[in-house]
Write a protein that holds these residues in place. Structure first.
Motif, PDB file in Angstrom:
ATOM      1  N   HIS A  72      -8.633  -7.503  -0.862  1.00 39.26           N
ATOM      2  CA  HIS A  72      -8.514  -8.423   0.098  1.00 39.26           C
ATOM      3  C   HIS A  72      -9.529  -9.375   0.296  1.00 39.26           C
ATOM      4  O   HIS A  72     -10.629  -8.925   0.025  1.00 39.26           O
ATOM      5  CB  HIS A  72      -8.342  -7.273   1.551  1.00 39.26           C
ATOM      6  CG  HIS A  72      -7.206  -6.558   1.396  1.00 39.26           C
ATOM      7  ND1 HIS A  72      -7.335  -5.177   0.936  1.00 39.26           N
ATOM      8  CD2 HIS A  72      -6.040  -6.410   1.996  1.00 39.26           C
ATOM      9  CE1 HIS A  72      -6.330  -4.508   0.913  1.00 39.26           C
ATOM     10  NE2 HIS A  72      -5.458  -5.167   1.492  1.00 39.26           N
ATOM     11  N   ALA A 124       0.716  -2.851   7.324  1.00 36.28           N
ATOM     12  CA  ALA A 124       0.567  -3.915   8.184  1.00 36.28           C
ATOM     13  C   ALA A 124       1.663  -4.641   8.186  1.00 36.28           C
ATOM     14  O   ALA A 124       1.963  -5.346   9.277  1.00 36.28           O
ATOM     15  CB  ALA A 124      -0.866  -4.853   7.782  1.00 36.28           C
ATOM     16  N   GLN A 181       0.420   3.960   2.707  1.00 37.11           N
ATOM     17  CA  GLN A 181       0.885   3.505   4.264  1.00 37.11           C
ATOM     18  C   GLN A 181       2.392   3.406   4.393  1.00 37.11           C
ATOM     19  O   GLN A 181       2.719   3.114   5.559  1.00 37.11           O
ATOM     20  CB  GLN A 181       0.349   2.048   4.413  1.00 37.11           C
ATOM     21  CG  GLN A 181      -1.379   2.031   4.359  1.00 37.11           C
ATOM     22  CD  GLN A 181      -2.239   0.714   4.272  1.00 37.11           C
ATOM     23  OE1 GLN A 181      -1.205  -0.259   5.037  1.00 37.11           O
ATOM     24  NE2 GLN A 181      -3.260   0.555   4.050  1.00 37.11           N
ATOM     25  N   ARG A 194     -11.377  -2.002  -2.435  1.00 37.59           N
ATOM     26  CA  ARG A 194     -10.545  -2.256  -1.335  1.00 37.59           C
ATOM     27  C   ARG A 194     -10.771  -3.590  -0.492  1.00 37.59           C
ATOM     28  O   ARG A 194     -10.041  -4.232  -0.604  1.00 37.59           O
ATOM     29  CB  ARG A 194     -10.559  -1.032  -0.505  1.00 37.59           C
ATOM     30  CG  ARG A 194      -9.682  -1.275   0.857  1.00 37.59           C
ATOM     31  CD  ARG A 194      -9.681  -0.119   1.797  1.00 37.59           C
ATOM     32  NE  ARG A 194      -8.325  -0.109   2.504  1.00 37.59           N
ATOM     33  CZ  ARG A 194      -7.645   0.875   2.941  1.00 37.59           C
ATOM     34  NH1 ARG A 194      -7.962   2.091   2.103  1.00 37.59           N
ATOM     35  NH2 ARG A 194      -6.575   0.774   3.330  1.00 37.59           N
ATOM     36  N   HIS A 209      -4.166 -12.138   1.584  1.00 34.88           N
ATOM     37  CA  HIS A 209      -4.483 -12.941   2.887  1.00 34.88           C
ATOM     38  C   HIS A 209      -5.058 -14.273   2.845  1.00 34.88           C
ATOM     39  O   HIS A 209      -4.519 -15.116   3.142  1.00 34.88           O
ATOM     40  CB  HIS A 209      -5.256 -11.948   3.901  1.00 34.88           C
ATOM     41  CG  HIS A 209      -4.725 -10.559   4.122  1.00 34.88           C
ATOM     42  ND1 HIS A 209      -3.504 -10.542   4.963  1.00 34.88           N
ATOM     43  CD2 HIS A 209      -4.851  -9.351   3.548  1.00 34.88           C
ATOM     44  CE1 HIS A 209      -3.146  -9.277   4.690  1.00 34.88           C
ATOM     45  NE2 HIS A 209      -3.926  -8.522   3.949  1.00 34.88           N
ATOM     46  N   ASP A 260       2.518  -6.345   2.000  1.00 36.98           N
ATOM     47  CA  ASP A 260       1.380  -5.772   2.814  1.00 36.98           C
ATOM     48  C   ASP A 260       1.864  -4.460   3.711  1.00 36.98           C
ATOM     49  O   ASP A 260       1.277  -4.194   4.798  1.00 36.98           O
ATOM     50  CB  ASP A 260       0.601  -6.345   3.414  1.00 36.98           C
ATOM     51  CG  ASP A 260      -1.004  -5.942   3.546  1.00 36.98           C
ATOM     52  OD1 ASP A 260      -1.195  -4.917   3.083  1.00 36.98           O
ATOM     53  OD2 ASP A 260      -1.614  -6.667   4.733  1.00 36.98           O
ATOM     54  N   LEU A 272      -1.117  -7.760  12.656  1.00 39.10           N
ATOM     55  CA  LEU A 272      -2.662  -7.501  13.215  1.00 39.10           C
ATOM     56  C   LEU A 272      -2.976  -8.607  13.660  1.00 39.10           C
ATOM     57  O   LEU A 272      -4.430  -8.503  14.239  1.00 39.10           O
ATOM     58  CB  LEU A 272      -3.460  -7.205  11.873  1.00 39.10           C
ATOM     59  CG  LEU A 272      -2.942  -5.923  11.045  1.00 39.10           C
ATOM     60  CD1 LEU A 272      -3.818  -5.807   9.778  1.00 39.10           C
ATOM     61  CD2 LEU A 272      -2.933  -4.737  11.734  1.00 39.10           C
ATOM     62  N   HIS A 301       1.010  -1.328   0.066  1.00 39.87           N
ATOM     63  CA  HIS A 301      -0.118   0.095   0.097  1.00 39.87           C
ATOM     64  C   HIS A 301       0.958   1.338   0.143  1.00 39.87           C
ATOM     65  O   HIS A 301       1.443   1.540   0.961  1.00 39.87           O
ATOM     66  CB  HIS A 301      -0.948   0.097   1.352  1.00 39.87           C
ATOM     67  CG  HIS A 301      -1.980  -1.022   1.321  1.00 39.87           C
ATOM     68  ND1 HIS A 301      -3.320  -0.664   1.075  1.00 39.87           N
ATOM     69  CD2 HIS A 301      -1.842  -2.233   1.734  1.00 39.87           C
ATOM     70  CE1 HIS A 301      -4.000  -1.967   1.143  1.00 39.87           C
ATOM     71  NE2 HIS A 301      -2.984  -2.876   1.709  1.00 39.87           N
TER      72      HIS A 301
END
Ligand code: GUN
Ligand code: ZN
Length: 408
Positions: A218, A309, A67, A191, A255, A306, A284, A64
């Protein structure tokens, strides 16, 4: 101009075979392709890199951009973390100055990590994705970028209406998709199911099909998210994407921790792809990804850092967490297999056959790493590359033979 390197090279041939040449002759032709990879024959070389180890560039299947500055925002599990730490930061990307500053930081993070191809999630702002694409272009980087689609259940400042969002991606795709011989392109990125209306999910699928763009999103990251999806849509998570047309061959799902067995079967039948993000899953507390199921179903997969995270832009570190994840399940995932998945295997899973190994005919995407002087065998070199978290950044990175990073 043709470049000749004298180097110690290590490249994967499959999930269990690697090729090490201690003293290699590596020639990059005018087009940025490898035209020779062989034992050293003597003569002129442009650089002697034998002190280090030269490997293919790494492939990051999930990262991302907005981020970049959020690494270490330890505010809790997924939905809390998104609301408290991530959405406020992503809202700042409406500001071109902020987006530009972070784009430079992001590009430097990719290049210094030896990453030569990435599937990149933007903020909701098409303008910020455009800034990133321009910055990647100037830096010589490679990847697919897309704004994330969100039109519900998130702060109002981050909601973009369906028509506007689709038009903006069309514009981005017109300007960027296939740019510079396919070095840069655009992806369609709802998203996740919870942030999109039904209409947004369907229109995203239409757009991807019409413009032949890759879909990524995701999927089944946490039990809380899966429950919320089940409650809202009244069916399992994969069916939500399938019913809206997003479960296509080559679609990349990050994921995939909490899928049930029938979902895994349908995932395989659809020829979809897993982006495995174990560092993120640990940070997470999302759970252990059942990599045994991915392997048993022979589902194509690649590694995703990722960020944010995930705590590092380095695919080799993600690989080390993938090893831990597999150990938790008593599954054997060797350093050689991780090398394959992080380079050539990951590239192939993402539909990219042009790069990923140091082989004649492939584009010269490469990274150079410092290794301890005692590391000599292929397995010792892999141990250092993948499991030494104290290792410094890449010494140099090349994409299509162009140097995009150097700390030499
Ligand atoms: N699910 C929806 N958005 C995100 C995100 O930004 N990061 C992760 N890890 N999961 C998500
Ligand atoms: Zn993510």
């Amino acid at each position: 101009m043709t470049q000749t390197y004298r180097a110690r090279i290590l490249t994967p041939r499959s999930a269990d075979e690697v090729h090490l040449i201690d003293d290699a002759q590596l020639v990059v032709g005018d087009e940025g392709r490898l035209v020779e990879v062989a034992p050293w024959k003597g003569g002129h070389c442009d650089a002697d890199l034998r002190q280090h180890v030269l490997v293919p560039g790494f492939v990051d299947a999930h990262v991302h951009f907005p981020q970049t500055r959020s690494v270490g925002a330890a505010s809790g599990p997924l939905l809390t973390w998104l609301n408290e730490s991530i959405f406020p930061e992503e809202a700042r990307f409406s500001d071109a100055t902020h987006a530009q500053q972070v784009a430079v930081e992001f590009c430097q993070a990719l290049a210094s990590s030896g990453t030569t191809y990435a599937l990149i999630y933007g903020s909701v702002h098409a303008s910020a994705s455009e800034i990133l694409l321009n910055t990647m272009d100037a830096a010589g980087l490679r990847g697919l970028v897309g704004p994330v689609l969100m039109d519900r259940d998130c702060p109002e400042a981050l909601q973009v209406p369906v028509e506007q969002a689709i038009e903006e991606i069309e514009g981005l795709a017109e300007r960027w998709h296939g740019h510079d011989g396919g070095r840069l392109g655009v992806a369609v990125i709802p998203r996740f199911a919870l942030s999109c209306s039904d209409q947004m999910l369907s229109r995203a699928a239409d757009l991807a099909e019409r413009l032949k763009l890759k879909v990524t999103t995701h999927l089944a990251e946490t039990p809380g998210e899966c429950q919320a999806v089940e409650q809202r849509f009244g069916r399992d998570y994969l069916s939500v994407y399938a019913d809206h047309g997003l479960l296509q061959p080559g679609s990349v799902f990050a994921h995939c921790i909490h899928l049930n067995d029938p979902e895994w079967g349908r995932f395989k039948d659809a020829s979809a792809v897993v982006a495995h993000c174990p560092d993120s899953n640990y940070f997470l507390g999302s759970g252990n990804m059942p990599i045994d199921k991915v392997i048993a179903h022979d589902i194509p997969w690649a590694l995703g850092t990722d960020v944010a995270a995930g705590r590092s832009f380095r695919v080799p570190r993600t690989a080390s967490f993938a090893y831990d994840n597999a150990r938790q399940l008593e599954v054997s995932l060797s350093p050689r297999a991780l090398f394959w998945q992080g380079t050539r295997g990951g590239a192939l899973a993402l539909g990219e056959a042009r790069f990923g190994a140091l082989e004649v005919g492939l584009e010269a995407d490469m990274s150079l790493w410092r290794v301890p002087p005692w590391a000599e065998s292929a397995d010792e070199l892999l141990a250092s590359l993948f499991f030494d978290h104290d290792a410094p950044p890449a010494l140099a990175t090349w994409i299509r033979g162009q140097m995009v990073w150097s700390a030499l």
